[in-house]
Design a protein around this motif. Structure first.
Motif, PDB file in Angstrom:
ATOM      1  N   ASP A   9       0.803  -1.233   0.000  1.00  0.00           N
ATOM      2  CA  ASP A   9       0.000   0.000   0.000  1.00  0.00           C
ATOM      3  C   ASP A   9       0.834   1.280   0.000  1.00  0.00           C
ATOM      4  OD1 ASP A   9      -2.345  -1.554   0.137  1.00  0.00           O
ATOM      5  OD2 ASP A   9      -2.157  -1.679   2.323  1.00  0.00           O
ATOM      6  N   MET A  10       2.165   1.168  -0.145  1.00  0.00           N
ATOM      7  CA  MET A  10       3.009   2.363  -0.185  1.00  0.00           C
ATOM      8  C   MET A  10       3.034   2.941  -1.600  1.00  0.00           C
ATOM      9  SD  MET A  10       6.372   1.484   2.116  1.00  0.00           S
ATOM     10  CE  MET A  10       6.279   1.197   3.882  1.00  0.00           C
ATOM     11  N   ASP A  11       2.717   4.213  -1.730  1.00  0.00           N
ATOM     12  CA  ASP A  11       2.802   4.899  -3.022  1.00  0.00           C
ATOM     13  C   ASP A  11       4.078   5.725  -3.073  1.00  0.00           C
ATOM     14  OD1 ASP A  11       0.308   3.927  -3.871  1.00  0.00           O
ATOM     15  OD2 ASP A  11      -0.727   5.518  -2.760  1.00  0.00           O
ATOM     16  N   ARG A  12       4.491   6.031  -4.280  1.00  0.00           N
ATOM     17  CA  ARG A  12       5.694   6.844  -4.454  1.00  0.00           C
ATOM     18  C   ARG A  12       5.415   8.307  -4.107  1.00  0.00           C
ATOM     19  NH1 ARG A  12       9.951   4.333  -6.619  1.00  0.00           N
ATOM     20  NH2 ARG A  12       9.578   2.272  -7.498  1.00  0.00           N
ATOM     21  N   LYS A  13       6.486   8.967  -3.686  1.00  0.00           N
ATOM     22  CA  LYS A  13       6.394  10.382  -3.302  1.00  0.00           C
ATOM     23  C   LYS A  13       7.425  11.186  -4.072  1.00  0.00           C
ATOM     24  CE  LYS A  13       6.918  13.449   0.715  1.00  0.00           C
ATOM     25  NZ  LYS A  13       5.835  14.334   0.233  1.00  0.00           N
ATOM     26  N   ALA A  14       7.027  12.339  -4.605  1.00  0.00           N
ATOM     27  CA  ALA A  14       7.947  13.197  -5.353  1.00  0.00           C
ATOM     28  C   ALA A  14       9.014  13.754  -4.426  1.00  0.00           C
ATOM     29  CB  ALA A  14       7.183  14.323  -6.033  1.00  0.00           C
ATOM     30  N   ALA A  15      10.282  13.584  -4.815  1.00  0.00           N
ATOM     31  CA  ALA A  15      11.410  14.051  -4.013  1.00  0.00           C
ATOM     32  C   ALA A  15      12.484  14.610  -4.963  1.00  0.00           C
ATOM     33  CB  ALA A  15      11.952  12.916  -3.148  1.00  0.00           C
ATOM     34  N   TYR A  16      13.749  14.558  -4.571  1.00  0.00           N
ATOM     35  CA  TYR A  16      14.802  15.194  -5.361  1.00  0.00           C
ATOM     36  C   TYR A  16      16.095  14.406  -5.270  1.00  0.00           C
ATOM     37  CZ  TYR A  16      16.758  16.636  -0.904  1.00  0.00           C
ATOM     38  OH  TYR A  16      17.305  16.615   0.350  1.00  0.00           O
ATOM     39  N   ASN A  17      17.029  14.722  -6.193  1.00  0.00           N
ATOM     40  CA  ASN A  17      18.391  14.189  -6.144  1.00  0.00           C
ATOM     41  C   ASN A  17      19.301  15.134  -6.923  1.00  0.00           C
ATOM     42  OD1 ASN A  17      20.739  12.429  -7.380  1.00  0.00           O
ATOM     43  ND2 ASN A  17      19.994  11.321  -5.573  1.00  0.00           N
ATOM     44  N   PHE A  18      20.416  15.540  -6.304  1.00  0.00           N
ATOM     45  CA  PHE A  18      21.402  16.405  -6.937  1.00  0.00           C
ATOM     46  C   PHE A  18      22.794  15.821  -6.707  1.00  0.00           C
ATOM     47  CE2 PHE A  18      17.848  19.179  -5.942  1.00  0.00           C
ATOM     48  CZ  PHE A  18      17.665  19.868  -7.136  1.00  0.00           C
ATOM     49  N   ALA A  19      23.657  15.919  -7.708  1.00  0.00           N
ATOM     50  CA  ALA A  19      24.990  15.332  -7.570  1.00  0.00           C
ATOM     51  C   ALA A  19      25.997  16.083  -8.431  1.00  0.00           C
ATOM     52  CB  ALA A  19      24.983  13.861  -7.977  1.00  0.00           C
ATOM     53  N   VAL A  20      27.260  16.053  -7.988  1.00  0.00           N
ATOM     54  CA  VAL A  20      28.386  16.519  -8.780  1.00  0.00           C
ATOM     55  C   VAL A  20      29.338  15.336  -8.905  1.00  0.00           C
ATOM     56  CG1 VAL A  20      29.556  17.423  -6.725  1.00  0.00           C
ATOM     57  CG2 VAL A  20      30.261  18.204  -8.998  1.00  0.00           C
ATOM     58  N   GLY A  21      29.865  15.111 -10.094  1.00  0.00           N
ATOM     59  CA  GLY A  21      30.725  13.949 -10.287  1.00  0.00           C
ATOM     60  C   GLY A  21      31.608  14.090 -11.508  1.00  0.00           C
ATOM     61  N   PHE A  22      32.289  13.005 -11.843  1.00  0.00           N
ATOM     62  CA  PHE A  22      33.160  13.018 -13.013  1.00  0.00           C
ATOM     63  C   PHE A  22      33.099  11.685 -13.737  1.00  0.00           C
ATOM     64  CE2 PHE A  22      35.972  11.247  -9.752  1.00  0.00           C
ATOM     65  CZ  PHE A  22      36.584  10.197 -10.430  1.00  0.00           C
ATOM     66  N   GLN A  23      33.468  11.724 -15.009  1.00  0.00           N
ATOM     67  CA  GLN A  23      33.626  10.528 -15.839  1.00  0.00           C
ATOM     68  C   GLN A  23      35.014  10.562 -16.457  1.00  0.00           C
ATOM     69  OE1 GLN A  23      30.473  10.665 -18.743  1.00  0.00           O
ATOM     70  NE2 GLN A  23      28.873  10.145 -17.257  1.00  0.00           N
ATOM     71  N   LYS A  24      35.719   9.444 -16.366  1.00  0.00           N
ATOM     72  CA  LYS A  24      37.073   9.367 -16.903  1.00  0.00           C
ATOM     73  C   LYS A  24      37.166   8.183 -17.865  1.00  0.00           C
ATOM     74  CE  LYS A  24      41.955   9.497 -15.571  1.00  0.00           C
ATOM     75  NZ  LYS A  24      42.142  10.813 -16.219  1.00  0.00           N
ATOM     76  N   PRO A  25      37.544   8.417 -19.118  1.00  0.00           N
ATOM     77  CA  PRO A  25      37.626   7.323 -20.105  1.00  0.00           C
ATOM     78  C   PRO A  25      38.635   6.258 -19.680  1.00  0.00           C
ATOM     79  CG  PRO A  25      37.712   9.460 -21.193  1.00  0.00           C
ATOM     80  CD  PRO A  25      37.840   9.735 -19.730  1.00  0.00           C
ATOM     81  N   ILE A  26      38.283   4.990 -19.933  1.00  0.00           N
ATOM     82  CA  ILE A  26      39.207   3.893 -19.684  1.00  0.00           C
ATOM     83  C   ILE A  26      39.486   3.104 -20.959  1.00  0.00           C
ATOM     84  CG2 ILE A  26      38.634   3.637 -17.246  1.00  0.00           C
ATOM     85  CD1 ILE A  26      36.733   1.414 -17.947  1.00  0.00           C
ATOM     86  N   SER A  27      38.979   3.594 -22.087  1.00  0.00           N
ATOM     87  CA  SER A  27      39.263   2.979 -23.384  1.00  0.00           C
ATOM     88  C   SER A  27      38.990   4.009 -24.475  1.00  0.00           C
ATOM     89  CB  SER A  27      38.402   1.737 -23.605  1.00  0.00           C
ATOM     90  OG  SER A  27      37.077   2.102 -23.925  1.00  0.00           O
ATOM     91  N   THR A  28      39.301   3.655 -25.686  1.00  0.00           N
ATOM     92  CA  THR A  28      39.066   4.564 -26.824  1.00  0.00           C
ATOM     93  C   THR A  28      37.736   4.278 -27.504  1.00  0.00           C
ATOM     94  OG1 THR A  28      40.265   3.049 -28.286  1.00  0.00           O
ATOM     95  CG2 THR A  28      41.532   4.825 -27.247  1.00  0.00           C
ATOM     96  N   ILE A  29      36.937   3.374 -26.961  1.00  0.00           N
ATOM     97  CA  ILE A  29      35.668   3.004 -27.603  1.00  0.00           C
ATOM     98  C   ILE A  29      34.462   3.451 -26.782  1.00  0.00           C
ATOM     99  CG2 ILE A  29      36.656   1.056 -28.844  1.00  0.00           C
ATOM    100  CD1 ILE A  29      35.483  -0.778 -26.686  1.00  0.00           C
ATOM    101  N   GLY A  30      34.667   4.348 -25.808  1.00  0.00           N
ATOM    102  CA  GLY A  30      33.554   4.931 -25.071  1.00  0.00           C
ATOM    103  C   GLY A  30      33.376   4.465 -23.647  1.00  0.00           C
TER     104      GLY A  30
END
Length: 212
Positions: A60-81
């Motif tokens: 009987d639990m319904d979803r509730k509107a909330a939030y999420n914020f983040a700062v991060g990074f992506q670092k390549p580990i190959s030449t194919i993405g």
């Protein structure tokens, strides 16, 4: 004697010119190396979190509107993405049952994320990723019929032994256009939200991001 002196002076000029050229070439090489752009891409991402719970204790639990914020990074580990990354931010989890509503605010860390970007064009990419998260609830409230009870009082007032710590996995899919990002991520916790509750975090996040 004058001829020898003249030849000696001309030789000095030639040597000086060669030395200046060598120094200049080395300086350009060093400058190019120092100005080479980093492959690491940093981003900000935030938006809507449809918070809920899953498991045998989510009846009987319904979803509730909330939030999420983040700062991060992506670092390549190959030449194919392929890439790996981390992020840090603020999140939430909660639920509602008719007039009873609950939401907590937490600090979240994703210690690792692995993904793969597939380029459709030079500026348009599809991005699939999977990773882990840990979080800690620092603030929360439960509301019913106009009354609000803080998370610190849940155990005394309601007999609810809330577990502030959570950990689990993130599975997501998104698109990038130039520096802009639209990301869809499902977040599943593996730690019981409360003692003997058999309810686990189940968040659906839709966020916008920008790389810098």
């Amino acid at each position: 004697m004058k001829k020898i002196l003249l030849l000696f002076v001309m030789g000095l000029f030639v040597c000086s010119g060669m030395h200046a050229q060598i120094v200049s070439s080395r300086s350009v090489g060093i400058e190019s190396t120092l100005q080479r752009p980093s492959e690491t891409m940093w981003y900000l991402r935030g938006g809507l979190n449809m918070a809920g719970f899953a498991g045998d204790g989510d009846e009987d639990m319904d979803r509730k509107a909330a939030y999420n914020f983040a700062v991060g990074f992506q670092k390549p580990i190959s030449t194919i993405g392929a890439y790996w990354g981390m992020d840090f931010g603020l999140g939430s989890r909660g639920w509602k049952v008719e007039e009873l509503k609950m939401m907590t605010n937490n600090i979240q860390v994703s210690p690792f994320t692995f993904g793969w970007k597939y380029g459709i064009t030079d500026n348009f990419y599809i991005d699939g990723h999977v990773g882990a998260f840990v979080s800690f609830d620092y603030l929360g409230k439960m509301k019913y019929d106009g009354e609000s009870i803080s998370m610190g009082d849940w155990e005394d007032d309601l007999g609810l032994e809330w577990n502030r710590f959570d950990a689990g996995m993130n599975i997501g899919f998104g698109i990038w256009y130039d520096r802009l990002n639209l990301d869809f991520t499902f977040q599943r916790g593996f730690v019981e939200a409360a003692t003997d509750s058999e309810a686990y975090t189940s968040n659906i996040m839709l966020r916008l991001g920008v790389a810098f």
